[in-house]
Design an enzyme around this catalytic site. Structure first.
Site, short mmCIF file in Angstrom:
data_model
loop_
_atom_site.label_atom_id
_atom_site.label_comp_id
_atom_site.label_asym_id
_atom_site.label_seq_id
_atom_site.Cartn_x
_atom_site.Cartn_y
_atom_site.Cartn_z
N ARG A 193 1.64 1.02 5.13
CA ARG A 193 0.86 2.11 4.54
C ARG A 193 0.15 2.99 5.57
O ARG A 193 0.10 4.21 5.40
CB ARG A 193 -0.14 1.56 3.53
CG ARG A 193 0.43 1.00 2.23
CD ARG A 193 1.87 1.15 2.05
NE ARG A 193 2.35 0.79 0.70
CZ ARG A 193 3.62 0.77 0.37
NH1 ARG A 193 4.54 1.08 1.27
NH2 ARG A 193 4.00 0.47 -0.85
N ASP B 73 -2.50 -0.28 -2.83
CA ASP B 73 -1.92 0.81 -2.06
C ASP B 73 -2.71 2.10 -2.16
O ASP B 73 -2.79 2.86 -1.19
CB ASP B 73 -0.47 1.05 -2.48
CG ASP B 73 0.49 0.06 -1.85
OD1 ASP B 73 0.10 -0.59 -0.85
OD2 ASP B 73 1.63 -0.06 -2.33
#
Length: 405
Positions: A98, A127
């Protein structure tokens, strides 16, 4: 919504992000830039370009970037120098991807003059936190659009209906759904949802994509020699490789020998527990071998400090703080500890196991003349141990004399 002029969308071309693309056009009425990252997920990415073109995205506003080498070199390898492992088991395969996606998304925003970024992460997961903490750390005044926190399209049926209404080019399958939510990159593949939502259910064997079951793995072990420089693997069996090539090779060999499967109930940063299954064959080999190399080359107290920091470092990665000053400070310490982590580790891969079979290094702190059970010719005076033991026992002897247990 008129304050947003241009937005960079993290775009896969799947159902969610295809709907998001159209939704952004309708609701924000802004120019869209699509960004698709190749992190080694093993999927054909050109269809994403074709779908974006069909949705009216200008060719110069479509970015499909091969980030595999950067991903392993600048994110995976530094994390493995730290021996990072979350809650004792998880090798952080999704988490570590990420910050790179956030970094490149912000770079594209700068390049194209965009004033906003958007992602397809839901309001229940980790996320959203990882993407947005990264974006804010790299561009503090960026606007972030998280459609899952704004719209009412909160089911697959609603997404499909929206796609059909607006002629969005996605695969229309009503009444069926993929049995798992999956995320893949060069480090791992994850599985969530479906029957896995009940922690009592055993994963179906057909679910696993990268590895054979240990029961079906070869009956003969496979030996590998992994060469280290400054804590990173630089060669396998004497063949020099780039970081991405190293990980790809270890994934292949580990998968062939049933290595790297994990079934985990973890604690998400947003507060809930979730059950996921992971395949991380190459990473499992890397962690075992790196610790073996450190066992030979690290000072005892340095190794203990590093071990004390593992949960803190892993938590920072898991929770999305890769770009935080504290993670960068820890990385400086960790990287300094790796200067002498050089040499070769021999591992044996056998039916789901990674077994250390040997290690050697010119920087080794292991002295056979001192450690031997044979006559050490005066290298170590065993009589010195008596005073060492008495001094270390002093506080316990005093407590015992006072009648304390």
């Amino acid at each position: 919504m008129s304050d947003v002029k241009k937005v960079v969308l993290a775009y896969s071309g799947g159902l969610d992000t295809s709907v998001i693309l159209k939704w952004l056009q309708d609701v924000y009425q802004c120019e869209i830039v699509t960004f698709t990252a190749d992190l080694g997920q093993g999927e054909e990415l050109e269809p994403a370009r074709e779908k974006a073109l069909l949705m009216g995205i200008a060719p110069e506003n479509i970015f499909i970037d091969d980030l595999r080498e950067e991903f392993v070199r600048d994110f995976v390898f530094p994390m493995f120098r730290a021996n990072a492992i979350y809650e004792g088991e998880y090798l952080l395969g999704t988490s570590i991807a990420r910050p790179l996606i956030a970094k490149r998304q912000i770079e594209i925003a700068e390049l194209t003059g965009a004033d906003a970024v958007s992602h397809g992460a839901t309001g229940k997961g980790n996320d959203q936190v990882r993407f947005e903490l990264g974006a804010y750390a790299l561009k503090p005044n960026i606007k972030i659009i998280a459609p899952w926190r704004e719209w009412d399209l909160l089911s697959r049926e609603k997404l499909l209906a929206y796609a059909e209404k607006h002629n969005i080019p996605v695969e229309m399958k009503r009444g069926t759904k993929s049995p798992y939510s999956m995320d893949a990159n060069m480090l791992h593949i994850s599985y969530e949802g479906g029957v896995l939502e009940d922690p009592w259910n055993e994963p179906d064997e057909a679910m696993w994509r990268w590895s054979v079951s240990p029961e079906r793995a070869p009956d003969q072990p496979r030996y590998l020699e992994l060469s280290y420089r400054n804590g990173d693997i630089v060669a396998i069996d004497g063949e020099t490789m780039t970081p991405a090539a190293v990980l790809a090779r270890l994934n292949q060999l580990g998968g062939e020998h049933g290595i790297g499967r994990l079934d985990l109930v973890e604690n998400r940063y947003v507060g809930m527990k979730s059950r996921g299954c992971y395949e991380t064959p190459g990473g499992t080999i890397m962690l075992k071998a790196h610790r073996a190399m450190e066992s030979l080359t690290l000072d005892r107290e340095v190794a203990r400090i590093k071990d004390d920091l593992i949960p803190r470092y892993a938590g920072l990665v898991y929770n999305g703080y890769w770009w935080s000053p504290e993670r960068q400070l820890l990385q400086t310490l960790i990287d300094a500890s790796q200067v002498h982590v050089n040499g070769t580790v021999r591992v044996k891969l056998y039916k789901g196991n990674v077994i250390v079979a040997g290690r050697q290094s010119d920087d080794s702190l292991f002295d056979m003349n001192i450690a031997t059970f044979e006559d050490d010719a005066g290298a170590y005076d065993q009589k010195d141990a008596e005073g060492f033991i008495k001094l270390n026992a002093l506080r316990m002897r005093i407590a015992a004399l006072k009648g304390r247990k």
